[in-house]
Design a protein around this motif. Structure first.
Motif, PDB file in Angstrom:
ATOM      1  N   GLN A  95     -17.775   2.548  57.597  1.00 40.42           N
ATOM      2  CA  GLN A  95     -17.304   1.186  57.394  1.00 40.42           C
ATOM      3  C   GLN A  95     -16.713   0.631  58.687  1.00 40.42           C
ATOM      4  N   LEU A  96     -16.906  -0.662  58.904  1.00 36.44           N
ATOM      5  CA  LEU A  96     -16.411  -1.337  60.094  1.00 36.44           C
ATOM      6  C   LEU A  96     -15.299  -2.301  59.686  1.00 36.44           C
ATOM      7  N   TRP A  97     -14.135  -2.179  60.345  1.00 35.22           N
ATOM      8  CA  TRP A  97     -12.966  -2.984  59.978  1.00 35.22           C
ATOM      9  C   TRP A  97     -12.353  -3.652  61.196  1.00 35.22           C
ATOM     10  N   PHE A  98     -11.867  -4.879  60.987  1.00 38.53           N
ATOM     11  CA  PHE A  98     -11.007  -5.579  61.942  1.00 38.53           C
ATOM     12  C   PHE A  98      -9.598  -5.489  61.372  1.00 38.53           C
ATOM     13  N   LEU A  99      -8.669  -4.925  62.165  1.00 36.87           N
ATOM     14  CA  LEU A  99      -7.320  -4.649  61.660  1.00 36.87           C
ATOM     15  C   LEU A  99      -6.254  -5.246  62.577  1.00 36.87           C
ATOM     16  N   VAL A 100      -5.206  -5.759  61.968  1.00 38.98           N
ATOM     17  CA  VAL A 100      -4.014  -6.164  62.707  1.00 38.98           C
ATOM     18  C   VAL A 100      -2.848  -5.401  62.106  1.00 38.98           C
ATOM     19  N   ARG A 101      -2.036  -4.791  62.966  1.00 31.22           N
ATOM     20  CA  ARG A 101      -0.849  -4.060  62.522  1.00 31.22           C
ATOM     21  C   ARG A 101       0.364  -4.578  63.282  1.00 31.22           C
ATOM     22  N   SER A 102       1.422  -4.846  62.547  1.00 32.65           N
ATOM     23  CA  SER A 102       2.644  -5.361  63.159  1.00 32.65           C
ATOM     24  C   SER A 102       3.379  -4.235  63.888  1.00 32.65           C
ATOM     25  N   PRO A 103       4.366  -4.594  64.710  1.00 27.60           N
ATOM     26  CA  PRO A 103       5.135  -3.570  65.416  1.00 27.60           C
ATOM     27  C   PRO A 103       5.865  -2.654  64.434  1.00 27.60           C
ATOM     28  N   ILE A 104       6.108  -1.438  64.876  1.00 20.82           N
ATOM     29  CA  ILE A 104       6.916  -0.495  64.094  1.00 20.82           C
ATOM     30  C   ILE A 104       7.761   0.325  65.064  1.00 20.82           C
ATOM     31  N   LEU A 105       9.041   0.403  64.768  1.00 22.42           N
ATOM     32  CA  LEU A 105       9.954   1.217  65.573  1.00 22.42           C
ATOM     33  C   LEU A 105      10.753   2.103  64.644  1.00 22.42           C
ATOM     34  N   HIS A 106      10.935   3.342  65.031  1.00 22.69           N
ATOM     35  CA  HIS A 106      11.837   4.246  64.313  1.00 22.69           C
ATOM     36  C   HIS A 106      13.046   4.483  65.213  1.00 22.69           C
ATOM     37  N   VAL A 107      14.212   4.167  64.667  1.00 26.95           N
ATOM     38  CA  VAL A 107      15.447   4.252  65.439  1.00 26.95           C
ATOM     39  C   VAL A 107      16.465   5.104  64.692  1.00 26.95           C
ATOM     40  N   ALA A 108      16.944   6.160  65.339  1.00 27.45           N
ATOM     41  CA  ALA A 108      17.993   7.002  64.755  1.00 27.45           C
ATOM     42  C   ALA A 108      19.344   6.332  64.999  1.00 27.45           C
ATOM     43  N   ALA A 109      20.203   6.379  63.990  1.00 26.20           N
ATOM     44  CA  ALA A 109      21.545   5.797  64.089  1.00 26.20           C
ATOM     45  C   ALA A 109      22.578   6.905  63.908  1.00 26.20           C
ATOM     46  N   ARG A 110      23.728   6.739  64.543  1.00 25.56           N
ATOM     47  CA  ARG A 110      24.771   7.756  64.468  1.00 25.56           C
ATOM     48  C   ARG A 110      25.428   7.795  63.085  1.00 25.56           C
ATOM     49  N   THR A 111      25.710   6.613  62.510  1.00 27.42           N
ATOM     50  CA  THR A 111      26.388   6.543  61.208  1.00 27.42           C
ATOM     51  C   THR A 111      25.654   5.594  60.284  1.00 27.42           C
ATOM     52  N   MET A 112      25.982   5.647  58.995  1.00 27.63           N
ATOM     53  CA  MET A 112      25.388   4.722  58.038  1.00 27.63           C
ATOM     54  C   MET A 112      25.764   3.282  58.390  1.00 27.63           C
ATOM     55  N   GLU A 113      26.968   3.069  58.848  1.00 23.20           N
ATOM     56  CA  GLU A 113      27.386   1.716  59.253  1.00 23.20           C
ATOM     57  C   GLU A 113      26.500   1.199  60.389  1.00 23.20           C
ATOM     58  N   ASP A 114      26.208   2.080  61.362  1.00 20.39           N
ATOM     59  CA  ASP A 114      25.322   1.700  62.467  1.00 20.39           C
ATOM     60  C   ASP A 114      23.924   1.369  61.946  1.00 20.39           C
TER      61      ASP A 114
END
Length: 197
Positions: A95-114
């Motif tokens: 199958q042949l597809w044209f795809l667009v995907r939005s940005p994705i970032l995974h960011v670790a935080a120190r605390t739940m508040e952060d």
């Protein structure tokens, strides 16, 4: 303030070493590097993976089978009709597809508040699919994602189902989505300093 990750600073040091290596090997989307640098300069955050968003033409045995899929064209920017047609011209099977995907970032935080501060900032800037991806003693991870996406079937087994005029239209739509999410990334880079407060 509940601290989830006891060894946050060690994890950040390891992640930064991995990022330096990926940068040296050219494995990081160039236009997202300044944003990664800004996030990683903050004491309570570090990035673990990222993609600045993309347009692609992909050949897959069946939809969703990314393991056996082949990129015929992949761009982290706006594209020309000629580039897309050239990629489509390499299609032979599956199958042949044209795809667009939005940005994705995974960011670790120190605390739940952060984590919540980052999540609220991202959602407020239009990254509506953002969420807290992981909560454990090992990692507190925020996923920053936007809503832009296209999945357009173009053909199968070498046969094209659509006209060049149709492809031109979807390229225009794809480029409009790229402009939109690149604008969101720019705004995020401008606002990320607010997390220091």
């Amino acid at each position: 303030m509940f601290l989830f990750t006891k060894n946050f600073d060690e994890q950040k040091a390891r992640a930064m070493a991995g990022l330096r290596k990926a940068l040296e090997e050219g494995k990081v989307d160039e236009d997202i590097i300044p944003l990664l640098e800004k996030i990683n300069s903050l004491e309570n955050y570090f990035t673990t993976s990222s993609c600045s968003g993309r347009i692609s033409v992909m050949e897959m045995p069946e939809f969703g089978d990314k393991v056996n899929a082949a990129w015929l064209g992949k761009w982290h920017r706006e594209v020309t009709l000629e580039e897309v047609l050239d990629a489509i011209g390499r299609h032979s099977k599956g199958q042949l597809w044209f795809l667009v995907r939005s940005p994705i970032l995974h960011v670790a935080a120190r605390t739940m508040e952060d984590a919540v501060k980052l999540l609220n900032l991202a959602i407020g800037l239009g990254f509506k699919y953002s969420n807290i991806k992981s909560v454990s003693h090992k990692k507190l991870l925020v996923e920053i994602r936007s809503t832009e996406r296209m999945d357009v079937p173009l053909g199968e087994n070498g046969e094209l189902w659509v006209s060049d005029e149709y492809i031109a239209r979807i390229v225009e739509m794809g480029n409009a989505q790229v402009r939109r999410f690149k604008g969101k990334l720019k705004r995020l880079k401008g606002e990320i300093e607010a997390l220091k407060e």
